[in-house]
Design an enzyme around this catalytic site. Structure first.
Site, PDB file in Angstrom:
ATOM      1  N   HIS A   1     -11.571  -4.924   0.305  1.00  0.00           N
ATOM      2  CA  HIS A   1     -10.707  -4.732   1.480  1.00  0.00           C
ATOM      3  C   HIS A   1     -10.650  -5.974   2.364  1.00  0.00           C
ATOM      4  CE1 HIS A   1      -9.650  -3.564   5.605  1.00  0.00           C
ATOM      5  NE2 HIS A   1      -8.660  -2.980   4.972  1.00  0.00           N
TER       6      HIS A   1
ATOM      7  N   HIS B   1      -7.850  -8.936   1.476  1.00  0.00           N
ATOM      8  CA  HIS B   1      -7.266  -9.361   2.751  1.00  0.00           C
ATOM      9  C   HIS B   1      -8.209 -10.423   3.324  1.00  0.00           C
ATOM     10  CE1 HIS B   1      -5.755  -5.047   2.683  1.00  0.00           C
ATOM     11  NE2 HIS B   1      -4.637  -5.715   2.912  1.00  0.00           N
TER      12      HIS B   1
ATOM     13  N   GLU C   1      -6.711 -12.244   8.795  1.00  0.00           N
ATOM     14  CA  GLU C   1      -5.412 -11.692   9.193  1.00  0.00           C
ATOM     15  C   GLU C   1      -5.179 -11.797  10.700  1.00  0.00           C
ATOM     16  OE1 GLU C   1      -5.018  -7.641   7.915  1.00  0.00           O
ATOM     17  OE2 GLU C   1      -2.971  -7.443   8.690  1.00  0.00           O
TER      18      GLU C   1
ATOM     19  N   HIS D   1       0.874  -1.189   0.000  1.00  0.00           N
ATOM     20  CA  HIS D   1       0.000   0.000   0.000  1.00  0.00           C
ATOM     21  C   HIS D   1       0.905   1.231   0.000  1.00  0.00           C
ATOM     22  CE1 HIS D   1      -3.515  -2.340   1.830  1.00  0.00           C
ATOM     23  NE2 HIS D   1      -2.487  -3.097   2.158  1.00  0.00           N
TER      24      HIS D   1
ATOM     25  N   SER E   1     -19.373  -0.816   5.076  1.00  0.00           N
ATOM     26  CA  SER E   1     -20.431  -1.766   5.406  1.00  0.00           C
ATOM     27  C   SER E   1     -21.744  -1.101   5.822  1.00  0.00           C
ATOM     28  CB  SER E   1     -19.954  -2.712   6.516  1.00  0.00           C
ATOM     29  OG  SER E   1     -19.524  -1.967   7.627  1.00  0.00           O
TER      30      SER E   1
HETATM   31 ZN   LIG Z   1      -2.538  -5.022   3.081  1.00  0.00          ZN
END
Ligand SMILES: [Zn+2]
Length: 409
Positions: free
Chosen positions: A183, A210, A213, A67, A149
């Protein structure tokens, strides 16, 4: 036509073939690759340029996930816990984004080039990195990201995403490929996921998300519980996860050029779904360590393709993928050194190309793009220690060719 000779050529093909005393013949694409002896026989008039003692030629690295918009962070954000880190991102976002000027992002891209990276998968949250990414000499797969959301915001978010993606598409070129990022399953409404993926299928654009995580993400998606519960209640007045991990994964059916980043909390069932989808897992070991997330279990991954990325400077100290390989090499202790070194180098080249849907990149084979790097090791090495030595001792990259042009000139 270039004839470059080196002591070692790592092809990074599916067999991980290594050529001792090799020559690579190329212009924009690779014309031939073989031992010096065979090339001299085949092209008796050719002028071979030797790259010096202990020289290595290999494909340019592919940093499959970063990023750039968070490049201004050095000491601002809080590490050690994912949710704590996320709060610090939200708190400091505006200041960091403002500090991430074009000049700063250009500088990071130039560093990537001089460190031996030739291709990146750049996740763009705001589009502020578009000019840097479209002007760089690096190959960029540019992921316009969608998230949000709140039901009442959905139409606006979708419209905003469409506009950003359209703008990215205007810059499409041989080294700039527009792509789509979701995302994450906890931050993106299923409607937005469906719509963004519909566009991705229509455009045959690479897709990335993603996934799994942190423990907080796992607890929230499976039980609407854990560290995220308070966060969602306070920030978004949301009591329940919008989808389960399986529902999220199944929405990616029939999506090509697909990758999921992190996946450190993914269970067997989720991993087998990722495999079924034909997706790649992108491993970001430094980021996982800094946010105190789990280490990706490489033995658990079955035959899912593996790529590697640095994530952003929001959760790393460098975007240099050779540094990331070094960290990964010391983290995954369950493998033999050379076996792991081979696996990691393959994930940083061939694996990255698979993750980003770049058929012409990632390995040195006839007809592929001439994206390659040249460097010298400090001393002679036996083949069984070659890849470990590269990870430990590669220092300066002397040449970085992208489609046959040495971009370090
Ligand atoms: Zn990332």
């Amino acid at each position: 036509m270039n004839f470059l000779a080196s002591d070692w050529i790592l092809t990074c093909d599916e067999n991980f073939a290594i050529i001792k005393d090799g020559v690579i013949v190329f212009d924009e694409t690779i014309i031939d690759i073989n031992t010096k002896e065979n090339i001299e026989k085949k092209y008796p008039e050719c002028e071979i340029v030797y790259q010096g003692e202990n020289s290595v030629i290999m494909p340019g690295l592919i940093n499959a996930h970063l990023h750039l918009e968070f490049s201004a962070n050095k000491t601002t954000l809080s590490y050690g816990n994912f949710v704590k880190w996320l709060f610090s991102v939200i708190q400091n976002r505006e200041e960091l984004i403002e500090k991430a000027t074009k000049e700063l992002m250009d500088n990071e891209l130039n560093k990537l080039l001089s460190n031996g990276t030739t291709t990146i998968g750049a996740i763009s949250s705001y589009g502020f990195d578009l000019n840097s990414c479209s002007e760089t000499k690096l190959n960029v797969v540019y992921f316009t990201e969608i998230l949000g959301s709140k039901p009442e915001m959905i139409d606006t978010l979708l419209q905003d995403f469409r506009e950003k993606f359209l703008l990215a598409k205007k810059h499409k070129s041989a080294n700039f490929i527009p792509a789509i990022a979701i995302h994450s399953p906890y931050s993106t409404h299923p409607f937005l996921i469906r719509e963004a993926l519909r566009i991705a299928r229509e455009e045959n654009a690479p897709v990335s998300a993603h996934f799994m995580e942190s423990p907080a993400e796992n607890d929230w998606l499976n039980y609407s519980n854990g560290e995220f519960a308070m966060f969602f209640k306070d920030m978004l007045n949301q009591q329940k996860s919008l989808q389960t991990p399986s529902e999220f994964l199944m929405s990616f059916k029939n999506t090509n050029k697909l990758s999921f980043t992190h996946c450190v909390e993914a269970n067997k069932d989720e991993l087998s779904k990722i495999k079924e989808l034909g997706a790649t897992i992108i491993h970001c070991p430094n980021s996982n360590r800094l946010l105190n997330n789990k280490t990706l279990n490489l033995e658990y991954m079955d035959s899912i393709p593996l790529a590697i990325g640095t994530d952003g400077l929001s959760s790393n100290y460098t975007l240099d993928l050779f540094e990331e390989l070094k960290s990964a090499f010391f983290i995954h202790k369950q493998f033999q050194t050379e076996e792991l070194a081979n696996k990691l180098i393959l994930s940083a080249t061939n694996g990255g190309a698979i993750a980003l849907g770049l058929e012409n990149k990632g390995s040195l084979k006839i007809a592929k793009d001439s994206d390659l790097i040249v460097f010298n090791l400090p001393d002679s090495v036996e083949i069984e220690n070659l890849t470990t030595s590269i990870i430990l001792h590669k220092t300066k990259v002397n040449k970085t060719f992208i489609r046959g042009n040495n971009e370090l000139n």
